[in-house]
Design an enzyme around this catalytic site. Structure first.
Site, PDB file in Angstrom:
ATOM      1  N   CYS A   1     -10.889  -2.978   6.790  1.00 31.14           N
ATOM      2  CA  CYS A   1     -10.242  -4.226   6.409  1.00 31.14           C
ATOM      3  C   CYS A   1     -10.147  -5.115   7.645  1.00 31.14           C
ATOM      4  CB  CYS A   1      -8.854  -3.959   5.846  1.00 31.14           C
ATOM      5  SG  CYS A   1      -7.726  -3.219   7.063  1.00 31.14           S
TER       6      CYS A   1
ATOM      7  N   HIS B   1      -0.190  -0.466  13.033  1.00 32.56           N
ATOM      8  CA  HIS B   1       0.933  -0.168  12.143  1.00 32.56           C
ATOM      9  C   HIS B   1       2.210  -0.897  12.525  1.00 32.56           C
ATOM     10  CE1 HIS B   1      -1.789   3.377  12.474  1.00 32.56           C
ATOM     11  NE2 HIS B   1      -1.836   3.175  11.174  1.00 32.56           N
TER      12      HIS B   1
ATOM     13  N   HIS C   1       6.019   7.566   8.359  1.00 30.19           N
ATOM     14  CA  HIS C   1       4.793   6.820   8.638  1.00 30.19           C
ATOM     15  C   HIS C   1       5.084   5.778   9.720  1.00 30.19           C
ATOM     16  CE1 HIS C   1       1.421   4.029   8.092  1.00 30.19           C
ATOM     17  NE2 HIS C   1       0.780   5.045   7.538  1.00 30.19           N
TER      18      HIS C   1
ATOM     19  N   GLU D   1       4.112   2.785  10.263  1.00 36.16           N
ATOM     20  CA  GLU D   1       4.423   1.441   9.771  1.00 36.16           C
ATOM     21  C   GLU D   1       5.861   1.357   9.279  1.00 36.16           C
ATOM     22  OE1 GLU D   1       3.509  -1.584   6.111  1.00 36.16           O
ATOM     23  OE2 GLU D   1       1.892  -0.209   6.663  1.00 36.16           O
TER      24      GLU D   1
ATOM     25  N   ASN E   1      -3.546   4.820   3.148  1.00 35.88           N
ATOM     26  CA  ASN E   1      -4.329   4.140   2.112  1.00 35.88           C
ATOM     27  C   ASN E   1      -5.470   5.006   1.603  1.00 35.88           C
ATOM     28  OD1 ASN E   1      -7.136   2.872   3.155  1.00 35.88           O
ATOM     29  ND2 ASN E   1      -5.699   2.930   4.868  1.00 35.88           N
TER      30      ASN E   1
ATOM     31  N   SER F   1      -9.444   2.259   7.045  1.00 38.98           N
ATOM     32  CA  SER F   1      -9.620   2.588   8.466  1.00 38.98           C
ATOM     33  C   SER F   1     -10.865   3.435   8.721  1.00 38.98           C
ATOM     34  CB  SER F   1      -8.376   3.318   8.992  1.00 38.98           C
ATOM     35  OG  SER F   1      -7.995   4.372   8.134  1.00 38.98           O
TER      36      SER F   1
END
Length: 326
Positions: free
Chosen positions: A22, A84, A134, A136, A234, A276
């Site tokens: 992305c 992140h 996580h 993020e 993801n 990723s």
């Protein structure tokens, strides 16, 4: 060299569209590579720049040093924050230690950080939908000193106790399952009817697009291979989306991880990749599946993405200065 036993005789390979990198991942990798070009090794990177083993090892080979905490970098060193995002405490520590920072936080994660700051400034408590632990999530929760809660499931919402039920907002991790996040958000709105939702979904365009692509891909296949590392949120969600469509699905780091037995008797093998995971790994997986007997490859119809994010101003300015001297 891998064996070429035939287990997927005459199978067709279907490639999801879109798949793989992305804009936020492209930008994060570019930041590390440009920093290395400008300043030379070592460049310290707090946590994995993105959650992909191949990418991390490639950058390590170029001179990036991956660290868990900032105190592992010498005072005054150049440090890159991962895609992140990081907490305000980490930013403060970097400044206190005189570290020179290039921030590779995905702009869509930064958008969530801004939402948190705005809502807390307005006096609202915030519920975050996300996966505990996580990076993020830790970074987003660390945008405020208190007044934040984390939920992952509908059951978590039922058990949630907040200080001011009438003054709430919610945000989400950007890489969640779209369907799971919608269910949890629905539970929040049912329990707290006045809760303020994001003006625009926090789940990023790439997460949404890749999950939608797998929803189209899976019904055409009897097996789906998702290229991505096990710690990639993801990528794991893509595997789950395929499984929920009733299709066997496996998350693999690359071609070496394919078990030929998975392909036995399969007629249509779908392949996608997390945001990723680089396309080179996808092509290696395609080649391996061909070695195992697949005879054709077809790309599914889907969105052509054109999103791109600029480099941080400080880095792009230094690049421009360097290029002007050449």
């Amino acid at each position: 060299m891998m064996t070429a036993e035939v287990t997927a005789a005459d199978a067709e390979v279907l490639l999801a569209q879109p798949r793989g990198f992305c804009a936020g991942v492209d930008r994060a990798i570019d930041i590390v590579e440009r920093a290395l070009e400008l300043h030379g090794a070592p460049i310290y990177v707090r946590h994995e720049i993105v959650h992909n083993r191949y990418v991390v090892e490639d950058l390590r080979g170029k001179g990036a040093v991956f660290i868990d905490e900032l105190d592992q970098a010498p005072a005054g060193a150049i440090v890159v924050f991962s895609a992140h995002g990081v907490s305000q405490a980490v930013r403060g520590e970097a400044e206190a230690r005189g570290l020179r920072v290039f921030d590779a936080t995905c702009p869509l994660v930064t958008k969530v950080h801004i939402e948190v700051a705005r809502m807390r400034a307005a006096g609202r408590e915030i519920v975050m939908i996300g996966h505990k632990g996580h990076p993020e999530v830790e970074g987003t929760l660390g945008q405020a000193q208190g007044g934040m809660y984390l939920v992952e499931t509908v059951e978590d919402v039922a058990a949630l106790r907040v200080s001011d039920p009438g003054n709430l907002a919610y945000v989400t991790q950007t890489t969640l399952s779209v369907d799971d996040a919608a269910a949890v958000a629905g539970a929040l709105k049912a329990r707290f009817p006045g809760i303020v939702e994001p003006k625009k979904s926090d789940i990023c365009y790439a997460t949404q697009n890749r999950q939608d692509a797998v929803k189209l891909l899976a019904p055409e296949c009897d097996l789906v291979l998702v290229v991505g590392s096990t710690n990639s949120s993801n990528s794991n969600r893509l595997r789950e989306v395929a499984e929920r469509k009733g299709v066997a699905a496996y998350l693999i780091d690359g071609a070496h991880a394919i078990d030929p037995a998975w392909l036995q008797g399969r007629r249509s093998i779908g392949i996608t990749a997390g945001a990723s995971a680089p396309e080179v790994l996808v092509q290696q997986v395609v080649e391996r599946v061909r070695e195992l007997g697949a005879v054709s490859v077809r790309t599914m119809p889907g969105l052509e993405e054109s999103v791109a994010f600029p480099l941080p101003k400080g880095l792009s300015r230094k690049i421009a200065q360097t290029e002007s001297l050449e």
